[in-house]
Structure formats: C-alpha cells, structure tokens
Design a protein around this motif. Structure first.
Motif, PDB file in Angstrom:
ATOM      1  N   GLU A   8       0.621  -1.474   0.282  1.00  0.00           N
ATOM      2  CA  GLU A   8      -0.134   0.355   0.125  1.00  0.00           C
ATOM      3  C   GLU A   8       0.696   1.147  -0.227  1.00  0.00           C
ATOM      4  O   GLU A   8       1.986   1.815   0.679  1.00  0.00           O
ATOM      5  CB  GLU A   8      -0.739  -0.303   1.349  1.00  0.00           C
ATOM      6  N   SER A   9       0.338   2.250  -0.815  1.00  0.00           N
ATOM      7  CA  SER A   9       1.376   3.613  -0.558  1.00  0.00           C
ATOM      8  C   SER A   9       0.106   4.825  -0.215  1.00  0.00           C
ATOM      9  O   SER A   9      -1.349   5.151  -1.458  1.00  0.00           O
ATOM     10  CB  SER A   9       1.090   3.840  -2.210  1.00  0.00           C
ATOM     11  N   ARG A  15       4.478  10.474   1.887  1.00  0.00           N
ATOM     12  CA  ARG A  15       4.179   9.209   0.805  1.00  0.00           C
ATOM     13  C   ARG A  15       4.819   8.139   1.730  1.00  0.00           C
ATOM     14  O   ARG A  15       6.687   8.501   1.980  1.00  0.00           O
ATOM     15  CB  ARG A  15       4.560   9.394  -0.187  1.00  0.00           C
ATOM     16  N   ASP A  16       4.244   6.899   1.803  1.00  0.00           N
ATOM     17  CA  ASP A  16       4.859   5.994   2.902  1.00  0.00           C
ATOM     18  C   ASP A  16       4.247   4.748   2.171  1.00  0.00           C
ATOM     19  O   ASP A  16       3.115   4.347   1.116  1.00  0.00           O
ATOM     20  CB  ASP A  16       4.738   5.412   3.805  1.00  0.00           C
ATOM     21  N   LEU A  17       4.824   3.763   1.665  1.00  0.00           N
ATOM     22  CA  LEU A  17       4.479   2.432   1.359  1.00  0.00           C
ATOM     23  C   LEU A  17       5.015   1.021   1.799  1.00  0.00           C
ATOM     24  O   LEU A  17       6.283   1.408   2.409  1.00  0.00           O
ATOM     25  CB  LEU A  17       6.073   2.192   0.210  1.00  0.00           C
ATOM     26  N   ARG A  18       4.259   0.352   1.720  1.00  0.00           N
ATOM     27  CA  ARG A  18       4.592  -0.719   3.167  1.00  0.00           C
ATOM     28  C   ARG A  18       3.852  -2.169   2.563  1.00  0.00           C
ATOM     29  O   ARG A  18       2.757  -1.760   1.813  1.00  0.00           O
ATOM     30  CB  ARG A  18       3.740  -0.112   4.922  1.00  0.00           C
ATOM     31  N   ARG A  20      -5.045   7.138  -1.257  1.00  0.00           N
ATOM     32  CA  ARG A  20      -4.554   5.782  -1.116  1.00  0.00           C
ATOM     33  C   ARG A  20      -4.130   4.350  -2.375  1.00  0.00           C
ATOM     34  O   ARG A  20      -5.279   4.566  -2.823  1.00  0.00           O
ATOM     35  CB  ARG A  20      -4.859   4.158   0.259  1.00  0.00           C
TER      36      ARG A  20
END
Length: 340
Positions: free
Chosen positions: A43-44, A51-54, A331
C-alpha cells in the motif's frame, strides 16, 4: 426452502473465498471443511504528510466448519473463524476470533444460531461492503469498535429464514458491560425478484449502559435504520445503501458520537469472461448537526487466476472535521489473495 446467506447476493468474483472451503471429511452424517485465505498487499499511503510504501495484511483468515445431520430436515452446524494477525511478519498473538457460533437449520422453517456471527443489520447493508481493500465506512457497520453488534455481533441469538423470495432475519444481543451494552436487537426483511434485484430494510438498536453513555458523551441509545438494493445479473453487479444513525457515529474532531448522521454507499462492477473484474463506487457519511463529513471515491480491478486473486484499488478520501478543517487521504493498494 433455500437457506439465504449474504454471499448469494454478491457476484461470484466478489464472493470468492467468502464460502470457499475444502471438504476434509464426510461420512453422510458428519462433515468437516476448512477454508480461508492469505491476503497480502503493498500500500502507498500518506503518513504524517509524506508518502509511505508498506507491506500490509489485508484481512487474512482461516475458518473451520462442522455439520451434523440430525434428521431428514434438520442439520446442526458450527463455525469457528480466526483472523491472522501479520502473517508475513512477527506477531506474539497470531490469531484472533472473528466468528464462533452454533446453528440449527430446518429445511422448511429457517435457521436459529447463537454466538459471534455476522449481524442481522449486515444482511442488508453488507451488499455495498464488497470492495477488495477499502470501503465499508459510511453505513455505521464498524463504527465505535462494533460495540453495537452491527458487524460481527458477539453473544448474539439470531433467526434467518427465506419463504418464497421473502428473506427474514432477527437478532437479540445479550448484555456485556465491557462493551457498554445493556442489550441490542435488530430486524431485517428483504425480497428477491426473479430478474436479479434484491431490496431490503433493517433496524438496529443498542441500549447503552450508563458508563458507555459517559464514554461516548451521549445519553441516547444507538439507533440505525437502513435501506439497500442490489442487482446481480450476468456480468453486472450494482448496489446502493442508505442509512440514518442516531447516537452512533463519531466524526473527526467531535468529543462524542453524533446525535444524527446519514450515510450512503454505492458500487458498480462488471466482470469479463476472462475473469477480470472492473469496479467503482463511493462511501459518504454526513453529520446533520455540523459540517463534518466523510467522502470516499473508489476504483479498482481484480483478476481471478484459478482462485488466486490479483487486485489493485485506489481510494480518494476527504474528511471534514466538526470545525470545518479538511484532510485528504488517497491510497493505492496492489495485492494478492490465495483462497484455500
């Protein structure tokens, strides 16, 4: 009489895995099956303005289903379902209970069940809670930690029956001081038309303890009324739901639950013969005593590759607090779900 469950009203590709199970044992009288899914996604999302990518777990679970034929017309069954917490990482407590109930089904007169189970309220409002990642935010189903028993209801006694296209459901939920509940009750009715249309209505009320009223800064009991319609024919699935909620929904910036709020959701999906599903929809919830609201637009696609589902979904959500301050949250998720 046919036994109606929510998955019947949802097209096959939305419902894949909802009742998916492998039969392990069946001697003609006793049967046992196991099912579930491992559902992982990347998920971005916005995280404190950046902005976080996990990597995320997207509601992975395992369920165990037992049944026993008691007579020609009566079958007893039991279901236990456990959610998997962080299956692709480390977890001290990898399981938590999602469902646990016993039911007795009669071929003509319906089913009586007791335990933790999907609620009567959800038999109507769940027709729009079908997105692969997001959604389910506007009909009050999961609000306030589900203390009201509008999603998976704890300690619930329930009846479900279908008679000539008319589907009936009733539920009583016993007291639980830890949940702030004196008790709750709900009823639902829907009708199946021959051409794929279903329309329904439901009412749910949770009577709060004095301690819970103090906790939510509201002296009233939670009361929810909802209408919904769904259409399922060939490659098309469309559904809309509308609800009015008293003393139930809490908006951003509010000290307690709202005296009155409304919500509506919608979804439209088209499934191609090749197994590709394209869909879009919305969730909107509004406070009637302030300008606070929640507005969500969703769009996505899913491909069914021999019951391994590959999906992507985008959510654009705007939240307005009771003070009028706005916050945007968009998202994007890409995931894979293995049904077993």
């Amino acid at each position: 009489m046919k036994k109606t469950i929510l998955a019947i009203a949802i097209p096959a590709l939305f419902a894949t895995g909802a009742t998916n199970a492998q039969e392990i044992y069946n001697d003609g009288e006793n049967a046992f099956s196991i099912g579930g899914r491992l559902n992982l996604m990347v998920e971005s999302a916005n995280n404190e303005g950046e902005r976080d990518l996990r990597s995320e777990n997207n509601s992975s679970r395992i369920n165990l289903n037992f049944s026993r034929k008691m007579s020609e017309n009566v079958t007893a069954r039991a279901t236990m379902e456990y959610g998997l917490d962080n299956p692709n990482g480390n977890s001290d407590s990898p399981f938590f209970n999602r469902l646990g109930f016993i039911a007795v089904d009669h071929a003509d007169y319906g089913s009586v069940s007791y335990g933790k189970q999907w609620s009567t309220y959800y038999t109507i409002t769940g027709v729009t809670d079908v997105f692969w990642v997001y959604g389910g935010t506007a009909m009050g189903i999961y609000d306030n930690g589900d203390k009201a028993g509008t999603a998976r209801a704890n300690d619930a006694l329930q009846y479900n029956g279908s008679f000539g296209g008319v589907n009936l459901s009733g539920q009583y939920q016993f007291a639980d001081e830890d949940e702030g509940r004196k008790d709750s009750y709900s009823g639902a009715v829907s009708y199946d038309f021959d051409f794929g249309l279903n329309v329904g209505a439901t009412y749910h009320q949770m009577n709060r303890t004095d301690a819970e009223k103090s906790e939510v800064f509201n002296d009233g009991d939670a009361k929810l009324t909802a209408l919904a319609a769904s259409y399922n024919q060939g490659p098309i699935y469309a559904a809309v739901s509308y609800g009015e909620f008293k003393n139930h929904v809490q908006f951003e910036g509010a000290t307690g639950v709202s005296d009155k709020a409304i919500g509506h959701e919608g979804v439209f999906a088209y499934t191609l013969d090749m197994g590709l599903q394209l869909y879009t929809g919305w969730n909107v919830q509004e406070d009637k005593n302030s300008s606070a609201d929640l507005k969500t637009a969703l769009v996505g696609a899913m491909y069914d590759w021999n019951n391994v589902l590959l999906y992507t979904e985008y959510q654009d959500e705007t939240t307005k607090s009771v003070s009028g301050a706005k916050e945007d949250d968009n998202r994007l998720a890409v995931g894979v779900r293995y049904n077993f």
